[in-house]
Design a protein around this motif. Structure first.
Motif, PDB file in Angstrom:
ATOM      1  N   GLU A 237       0.830  -1.206   0.000  1.00 35.95           N
ATOM      2  CA  GLU A 237       0.000   0.000   0.000  1.00 35.95           C
ATOM      3  C   GLU A 237       0.862   1.254   0.000  1.00 35.95           C
ATOM      4  O   GLU A 237       0.605   2.202  -0.743  1.00 35.95           O
ATOM      5  N   ARG A 238       1.858   1.277   0.848  1.00 29.48           N
ATOM      6  CA  ARG A 238       2.791   2.408   0.920  1.00 29.48           C
ATOM      7  C   ARG A 238       4.099   2.012   0.243  1.00 29.48           C
ATOM      8  O   ARG A 238       4.493   0.845   0.262  1.00 29.48           O
ATOM      9  N   TRP A 239       4.761   2.996  -0.318  1.00 29.14           N
ATOM     10  CA  TRP A 239       6.073   2.718  -0.899  1.00 29.14           C
ATOM     11  C   TRP A 239       7.027   2.168   0.150  1.00 29.14           C
ATOM     12  O   TRP A 239       7.929   1.398  -0.158  1.00 29.14           O
ATOM     13  N   ASP A 240       6.822   2.571   1.400  1.00 31.17           N
ATOM     14  CA  ASP A 240       7.705   2.149   2.485  1.00 31.17           C
ATOM     15  C   ASP A 240       6.898   1.444   3.578  1.00 31.17           C
ATOM     16  O   ASP A 240       7.079   1.723   4.762  1.00 31.17           O
ATOM     17  N   SER A 241       5.998   0.548   3.186  1.00 27.75           N
ATOM     18  CA  SER A 241       5.256  -0.198   4.210  1.00 27.75           C
ATOM     19  C   SER A 241       6.211  -0.894   5.168  1.00 27.75           C
ATOM     20  O   SER A 241       5.942  -1.009   6.363  1.00 27.75           O
ATOM     21  N   LEU A 242       7.326  -1.339   4.633  1.00 26.50           N
ATOM     22  CA  LEU A 242       8.410  -1.863   5.466  1.00 26.50           C
ATOM     23  C   LEU A 242       9.591  -0.915   5.315  1.00 26.50           C
ATOM     24  O   LEU A 242      10.050  -0.662   4.194  1.00 26.50           O
ATOM     25  N   LEU A 243      10.056  -0.380   6.425  1.00 31.98           N
ATOM     26  CA  LEU A 243      11.165   0.562   6.375  1.00 31.98           C
ATOM     27  C   LEU A 243      12.475  -0.175   6.108  1.00 31.98           C
ATOM     28  O   LEU A 243      12.560  -1.395   6.213  1.00 31.98           O
ATOM     29  N   GLU A 244      13.508   0.598   5.797  1.00 31.18           N
ATOM     30  CA  GLU A 244      14.781  -0.007   5.400  1.00 31.18           C
ATOM     31  C   GLU A 244      15.440  -0.783   6.528  1.00 31.18           C
ATOM     32  O   GLU A 244      16.252  -1.671   6.277  1.00 31.18           O
ATOM     33  N   ASP A 245      15.070  -0.485   7.769  1.00 31.11           N
ATOM     34  CA  ASP A 245      15.626  -1.242   8.888  1.00 31.11           C
ATOM     35  C   ASP A 245      14.813  -2.492   9.209  1.00 31.11           C
ATOM     36  O   ASP A 245      15.082  -3.188  10.185  1.00 31.11           O
ATOM     37  N   GLY A 246      13.802  -2.772   8.376  1.00 32.30           N
ATOM     38  CA  GLY A 246      12.990  -3.965   8.573  1.00 32.30           C
ATOM     39  C   GLY A 246      11.786  -3.771   9.460  1.00 32.30           C
ATOM     40  O   GLY A 246      10.992  -4.701   9.637  1.00 32.30           O
ATOM     41  N   SER A 247      11.607  -2.581  10.019  1.00 28.42           N
ATOM     42  CA  SER A 247      10.447  -2.318  10.865  1.00 28.42           C
ATOM     43  C   SER A 247       9.262  -1.895  10.004  1.00 28.42           C
ATOM     44  O   SER A 247       9.424  -1.408   8.876  1.00 28.42           O
ATOM     45  N   VAL A 248       8.069  -2.066  10.548  1.00 29.61           N
ATOM     46  CA  VAL A 248       6.844  -1.745   9.824  1.00 29.61           C
ATOM     47  C   VAL A 248       6.568  -0.255   9.930  1.00 29.61           C
ATOM     48  O   VAL A 248       6.784   0.365  10.976  1.00 29.61           O
ATOM     49  N   ASN A 249       6.102   0.331   8.826  1.00 31.31           N
ATOM     50  CA  ASN A 249       5.777   1.747   8.798  1.00 31.31           C
ATOM     51  C   ASN A 249       4.916   2.119  10.002  1.00 31.31           C
ATOM     52  O   ASN A 249       3.958   1.431  10.321  1.00 31.31           O
ATOM     53  N   PRO A 250       5.249   3.218  10.697  1.00 34.29           N
ATOM     54  CA  PRO A 250       4.532   3.555  11.930  1.00 34.29           C
ATOM     55  C   PRO A 250       3.116   4.051  11.710  1.00 34.29           C
ATOM     56  O   PRO A 250       2.351   4.177  12.669  1.00 34.29           O
ATOM     57  N   GLY A 251       2.722   4.351  10.461  1.00 33.52           N
ATOM     58  CA  GLY A 251       1.366   4.832  10.214  1.00 33.52           C
ATOM     59  C   GLY A 251       0.325   3.787  10.600  1.00 33.52           C
ATOM     60  O   GLY A 251       0.591   2.585  10.615  1.00 33.52           O
ATOM     61  N   GLN A 252      -0.870   4.252  10.914  1.00 32.20           N
ATOM     62  CA  GLN A 252      -1.951   3.347  11.299  1.00 32.20           C
ATOM     63  C   GLN A 252      -2.574   2.652  10.096  1.00 32.20           C
ATOM     64  O   GLN A 252      -3.477   1.847  10.242  1.00 32.20           O
ATOM     65  N   MET A 253      -2.100   2.959   8.910  1.00 33.81           N
ATOM     66  CA  MET A 253      -2.662   2.403   7.687  1.00 33.81           C
ATOM     67  C   MET A 253      -1.532   1.887   6.821  1.00 33.81           C
ATOM     68  O   MET A 253      -0.873   2.656   6.141  1.00 33.81           O
ATOM     69  N   THR A 254      -1.281   0.622   6.896  1.00 32.00           N
ATOM     70  CA  THR A 254      -0.307   0.048   5.970  1.00 32.00           C
ATOM     71  C   THR A 254      -0.657  -1.393   5.693  1.00 32.00           C
ATOM     72  O   THR A 254      -0.975  -2.170   6.593  1.00 32.00           O
ATOM     73  N   SER A 255      -0.643  -1.719   4.430  1.00 36.65           N
ATOM     74  CA  SER A 255      -0.995  -3.058   3.964  1.00 36.65           C
ATOM     75  C   SER A 255       0.134  -3.568   3.093  1.00 36.65           C
ATOM     76  O   SER A 255       0.768  -2.806   2.359  1.00 36.65           O
ATOM     77  N   PHE A 256       0.348  -4.858   3.144  1.00 33.79           N
ATOM     78  CA  PHE A 256       1.384  -5.477   2.309  1.00 33.79           C
ATOM     79  C   PHE A 256       0.773  -6.216   1.119  1.00 33.79           C
ATOM     80  O   PHE A 256       1.437  -7.030   0.488  1.00 33.79           O
ATOM     81  N   ASN A 257      -0.498  -5.920   0.842  1.00 33.12           N
ATOM     82  CA  ASN A 257      -1.158  -6.489  -0.334  1.00 33.12           C
ATOM     83  C   ASN A 257      -2.207  -5.502  -0.816  1.00 33.12           C
ATOM     84  O   ASN A 257      -3.379  -5.597  -0.473  1.00 33.12           O
ATOM     85  N   HIS A 258      -1.765  -4.553  -1.622  1.00 31.25           N
ATOM     86  CA  HIS A 258      -2.601  -3.486  -2.164  1.00 31.25           C
ATOM     87  C   HIS A 258      -2.237  -3.365  -3.635  1.00 31.25           C
ATOM     88  O   HIS A 258      -1.091  -3.079  -3.950  1.00 31.25           O
ATOM     89  N   TYR A 259      -3.175  -3.523  -4.551  1.00 32.76           N
ATOM     90  CA  TYR A 259      -2.748  -3.600  -5.950  1.00 32.76           C
ATOM     91  C   TYR A 259      -2.583  -2.253  -6.655  1.00 32.76           C
ATOM     92  O   TYR A 259      -2.106  -2.199  -7.789  1.00 32.76           O
ATOM     93  N   ALA A 260      -2.967  -1.139  -6.042  1.00 37.15           N
ATOM     94  CA  ALA A 260      -3.029   0.133  -6.773  1.00 37.15           C
ATOM     95  C   ALA A 260      -1.711   0.490  -7.453  1.00 37.15           C
ATOM     96  O   ALA A 260      -1.683   0.813  -8.647  1.00 37.15           O
ATOM     97  N   PHE A 261      -0.587   0.442  -6.724  1.00 34.75           N
ATOM     98  CA  PHE A 261       0.695   0.793  -7.335  1.00 34.75           C
ATOM     99  C   PHE A 261       1.160  -0.269  -8.335  1.00 34.75           C
ATOM    100  O   PHE A 261       2.087  -0.034  -9.106  1.00 34.75           O
ATOM    101  N   GLY A 262       0.502  -1.420  -8.344  1.00 33.78           N
ATOM    102  CA  GLY A 262       0.787  -2.442  -9.350  1.00 33.78           C
ATOM    103  C   GLY A 262       0.255  -2.099 -10.725  1.00 33.78           C
ATOM    104  O   GLY A 262       0.454  -2.864 -11.674  1.00 33.78           O
ATOM    105  N   ALA A 263      -0.420  -0.940 -10.842  1.00 33.04           N
ATOM    106  CA  ALA A 263      -0.913  -0.501 -12.153  1.00 33.04           C
ATOM    107  C   ALA A 263       0.223  -0.322 -13.158  1.00 33.04           C
ATOM    108  O   ALA A 263      -0.026  -0.233 -14.369  1.00 33.04           O
ATOM    109  N   ILE A 264       1.463  -0.294 -12.695  1.00 36.19           N
ATOM    110  CA  ILE A 264       2.619  -0.217 -13.592  1.00 36.19           C
ATOM    111  C   ILE A 264       2.650  -1.381 -14.574  1.00 36.19           C
ATOM    112  O   ILE A 264       3.197  -1.271 -15.677  1.00 36.19           O
ATOM    113  N   ALA A 265       2.057  -2.512 -14.211  1.00 38.28           N
ATOM    114  CA  ALA A 265       2.117  -3.695 -15.074  1.00 38.28           C
ATOM    115  C   ALA A 265       1.457  -3.450 -16.420  1.00 38.28           C
ATOM    116  O   ALA A 265       1.867  -4.015 -17.436  1.00 38.28           O
ATOM    117  N   ASP A 266       0.431  -2.624 -16.461  1.00 40.66           N
ATOM    118  CA  ASP A 266      -0.213  -2.311 -17.738  1.00 40.66           C
ATOM    119  C   ASP A 266       0.787  -1.671 -18.688  1.00 40.66           C
ATOM    120  O   ASP A 266       0.843  -2.012 -19.878  1.00 40.66           O
TER     121      ASP A 266
END
Length: 941
Positions: free
Chosen positions: A733-762
């Protein structure tokens, strides 16, 4: 190979024989080894009871062809065969017969009542419902029609009627219910029979909303309506319908079931034979009979099924000592376990997408418990799979497993709407291939009865903005025409209930989600035309036209005499990476600019739809309005020199891709500015939901293929490939849902399965590999590959409505002729293709068959010169070797400082590198100087 008709399908019936309309459109695919094959005529035969009637159809039409016979009677069973004649006069054999069953009931034919548990012990109480009946003679056919407020499965004489899951899915229950139509003749016998239904709350009884506002929206108890039609061999018809004489119990093995919570199953409460004849249900209660509900209609979308089993990849022991199973893939579904242990012991299964600090990370799930519990009956091996819920997960923490856990006893069962796969892509870059695979997995997980935003947390809603941007990609990867056409019917119903406003989500279960929002509500205008472009589905545009018009009229009222949509709530360029975690709508692009761009886009699309449908008066009116909106937008947001009020990537991409700016010279100026902004950002993503799906198209249309390649292949955060380098197996969902140190984004809204940014495949399919529709449904194909710097090959294949097409390119070195680009393509029968080869101005036109072309590769860059601390920043970022030396040096001294430098630097053409190093110590700056000197010396030898 002689010509043959390989596949015949009836309208939207891709996974079954039943159709939802009396006049289903027909499609067929022809195969031929011959070149330039075109259909001159087709013959369609309708067979009924061994007798056939044929109709000849002159012309090339073979996709969604109008039904050429009289309307189907409810419940009618037929077979359809097709044979074709080519322009060369050769005629094929008849195709294999395709069953076509009228899956709908006659008007007034629905008689079943909605029934459930009369005295539930709790809200959303799972239940078992049953009835006994007699079959008093030989049957010609038995057909089950059923629907529910909740999720259900029917068993006849102890056997499930089909392999579908979570029936009947989720619709706008107040206005639209879907029924299944299942041939169950083989499950019945003369004499005593029994029908049983297991029933759970599903979406109907779920609590929707955020934090303390979550509440049940539709109802508190599930119910089911069942109608079994018995057609006897002697011509009699009898209907077994749910009503007050049916019986129910809440004492079955499913003790709790919810979409968000999970399922609890107590095998000590199993009732053997409960759905078979002779079962004693005297302890059961008469059912509760609910009131009025919409007359159910036949389902037009595919069913949801178990489509794949995924084995455990690794058994982990966390730092706290917990046992966690890693399936190696973030997926949607549930577990199937085989367990042996003492009666009454309970196995608990906790699901999550990621680990944090080596432990199961459930914080992103928010209020979704996502826990399944199985209580053993004891006495041997027991196999169980929950069926009233689903989860989004890669990891499962197992608690209470009796004895040693054998990973072979646990399998992840993938569940989604069972659409036919139609699109494939691969290239020479492993990370890009994994990105594409992530997009596929994301679509599978989020196309489960409705197109959802995410499949794991306390949401899983049909957000309109997500599918608006993803619909083109979805239509490439899977045959989703019927799926999205069905969802659009719900969208129109919700919109009608709210004075033309398209809610943020469909089905709408959030009262605060009924505010007009750009890019979200525009799903009403965008998605129907995507289905027309990709599947040739003109009827869906006709069906949705009123919805499209009503949405545009809402926007025109809001825009007023200025014809600018401004001053109201907007999501804007949602999840722009510059937005803070707690405020994802605070994008760099002005929200009013985004809104007004979509006002133009939707008005322009409506004018196109009106012209397509022959509504000339509407077409002329909305074309005029669109032109006035265009003028207002340009006057307000674009300077004569081509600069935009929001000098952002998203702003320029919208102006270019939506066609707001039409002057060729101005378009080039703005395309050049977009490329400069991409470079200034260090070729890292600087767009959110609105800009991300279109920025690459804007760059490549403006001729900035190199910038598009750098943006695609970037691995620093934010980028498409950063999640891949972090182990992602779906799109985040977020470009940085997982931060570079391996921790989860601190926002209250983060998903690791969101297809919107996958629109690049078209874009990967259409532009990089070079295969796109040039006419609705791929009746004409555009082949125009773009060999990106950094790739050695790219290719795509797509099952178009006319058959398989493919295109791709590969770099080759010819010692006598230099570097070459070889382009391959396959054009399916009954289509043509326009071909634009790399670097060529001429456009070729070819017919069906296999084609190959070879052209000279573009001249390679002369390379880069010497670099140093006074080299302009723009030259450094455009010099991959120098940039890598710079970043590696900074990282070797202080990784945090290197990240800070990367994040704050704007790579401008008139600012030397030394200025950007003003916060770096002299010692580190000396290290950078030495590293760049080494790069330069290597070039001057």
């Amino acid at each position: 190979m002689p010509i043959r008709v390989a596949r015949v399908t009836a309208e939207y019936a891709t996974d079954r024989a039943t159709v939802a309309t009396p006049r289903p459109r027909l499609s067929w695919v022809t195969e031929s080894d011959g070149a330039d094959w075109r259909q001159a005529a087709a013959e369609v035969q309708l067979q009924t009871g061994g007798e056939g009637r044929s109709v000849r159809l002159d012309g090339p039409e073979s996709v969604l062809v109008d039904w050429p016979f009289e309307a189907l009677e409810p419940g009618a069973e037929h077979e359809v065969r097709v044979r074709v004649t080519g322009a060369d006069g050769e005629t094929s054999e008849w195709s294999a017969p395709q069953p076509v069953v009228a899956g709908f009931l006659a008007e007034g034919g629905w008689t079943a009542r909605m029934v459930g548990l009369a005295d539930p012990a709790a809200e959303a109480q799972p239940a078992l419902v049953r009835a006994a009946f007699t079959v008093d003679g030989p049957l010609r056919r038995a057909t089950l029609y059923a629907t529910a407020h909740g999720v259900y499965q029917v068993e006849l004489n102890g056997r499930e009627v089909d392999d579908e899951v979570l029936k009947p899915g989720w619709t706008t229950y107040q206005q639209r219910l879907l029924h299944e139509t299942t041939d169950v003749t083989a499950l019945l016998a003369e004499g005593e029979n029994a029908l049983g239904v297991w029933l759970s709350g599903g979406w109907f009884c779920e609590r929707f909303g955020f934090r303390d506002s979550a509440a049940r929206f539709y109802g508190t108890q599930p119910a089911v309506a069942v109608q079994l039609v018995l057609d006897y061999a002697d011509g009699r018809t009898e209907t077994v319908a749910s009503g007050p004489d049916w019986r129910a119990t809440g004492e079955g093995p499913v003790t709790a079931g919810g979409i968000y919570a999970g399922e609890s199953y107590d095998a000590t409460r199993v009732l053997p034979g409960w759905s078979a004849p002779g079962f004693d249900d005297s302890g059961w209660s008469p059912v509760r009979v609910d009131g009025e509900f919409p007359v159910p209609e036949a389902r037009m979308s595919p069913g949801a099924r178990r489509t794949e089993d995924v084995a455990v990849r690794e058994v982990l022991t966390t730092p706290s000592g917990a046992t966690v199973l890693d399936f190696g893939q973030n997926l949607v579904g549930r577990l199937r376990i085989t367990v042996r242990g003492e009666r009454g012991s309970t196995v608990t299964l906790r699901h999550a997408e990621v680990l944090e600090g080596g432990e199961l990370c459930t914080r992103p799930l928010r209020a979704a418990e996502a826990v399944d519990r199985y209580t053993l009956a004891g006495g041997g091996a027991e196999t169980w799979e929950p069926r009233s819920t689903f989860h989004g997960f890669r990891y499962v923490q197992v608690e209470g497993w009796p004895g040693e856990l054998d990973p072979a006893d646990v399998v992840a069962v993938v569940v989604h709407t069972d659409m036919r796969r139609t699109g494939w892509f691969e290239c020479s870059h492993a990370l890009v291939n994994r990105l594409h695979e992530n997009v596929v997995w994301g679509m599978r997980g989020n196309f489960l009865h409705v197109p959802t935003d995410c499949p794991q947390r306390d949401e899983r809603l049909g957000w309109t903005g997500d599918i608006q941007v993803f619909a083109p990609t979805a239509s490439l990867l899977f045959d989703c025409d019927g799926f999205l056409a069905s969802w659009l019917r719900d969208l129109a119903l919700e919109q009608r209930a709210h004075d033309g406003v398209v809610p943020f989500i469909v089905p709408d279960v959030l009262e605060k989600a009924r505010t007009p929002a750009a890019a979200w509500g525009d799903a009403a205008t965008v998605v129907p035309l995507v289905l027309h472009e990709r599947f040739g589905d003109r009827a869906v545009v006709a069906a949705q036209y009123d919805s499209m018009r009503d949405w545009v009229e809402v926007l025109l009222r809001l825009s007023g005499p200025r014809l600018l949509w401004e001053g109201g709530f907007q999501f804007g360029d949602w999840l722009d990476p510059a937005a803070p975690p707690e405020r994802p709508g605070d994008a760099t692009t002005d929200q009013d600019l985004v809104a007004s761009a979509h006002l133009f886009r939707s008005t322009d699309l409506l004018a196109c739809a009106a012209a397509l449908l022959g509504r000339e008066q509407d077409a002329a009116h909305y074309r005029d309005v669109a032109e006035r909106v265009r003028a207002a937008f340009l006057r307000e947001y674009v300077t004569p020199a081509g600069r935009m009020l929001s000098d952002t990537q998203t702003a320029y991409a919208m102006a270019l891709v939506y066609g707001i700016v039409s002057d060729p010279d101005l378009r080039q100026v703005m395309g050049d500015r977009l490329a400069a902004l991409v470079r200034t950002a260090g070729y890292r993503v600087a767009t959110g939901f609105v800009g991300t799906p279109i920025v690459q198209d804007a760059l490549t249309e403006a001729g900035h293929t190199g910038a598009a390649a750098r943006l695609l292949l970037q691995t620093d955060c934010p980028s498409w490939l950063y999640p891949v380098t972090m182990g992602a197996t779906t799109v985040w969902e977020r470009w940085d849902s997982l931060l570079e140190d391996g921790s989860v984004n601190p926002g209250q809204m983060t998903s690791f399965n969101h297809y919107a940014f996958g629109a690049i495949a078209d874009w990967l399919h259409r532009v990089v590999a070079g295969l796109a529709p040039a006419a609705p449904g791929y009746a004409e194909i555009a082949i125009a590959p773009h060999p990106l710097p950094g790739l050695d090959f790219a290719r795509t294949a797509h099952e178009t409505p006319y058959g398989r097409a493919s295109a791709g390119w590969e770099r080759r070195n010819d010692q006598s002729r230099g570097d070459r680009i070889v382009v391959d393509a396959v054009v399916p029968p009954n289509t043509t293709a326009t071909v634009r080869l790399p670097g060529a101005a001429q456009v070729l036109t070819v017919g069906s068959g296999t084609h190959r072309w070879e052209v000279a590769a573009p001249a390679a860059s002369n390379g880069h010169g010497t670099v140093g601390l006074e080299t302009p920043l723009a030259e450094v970022i455009d010099d991959p070797e120098a940039y890598e030396a710079l970043v590696t040096t900074l990282r070797s001294h202080d990784a945090a400082q290197a990240r800070d430098f990367r994040d704050r630097t704007r790579w401008l053409p008139n600012r030397p590198l030394s200025d950007a190093l003003d916060r770096v110590s002299p010692h580190v700056k000396e290290g950078v100087r030495a590293a760049l000197e080494s790069v330069s010396s290597g070039r001057t030898r």
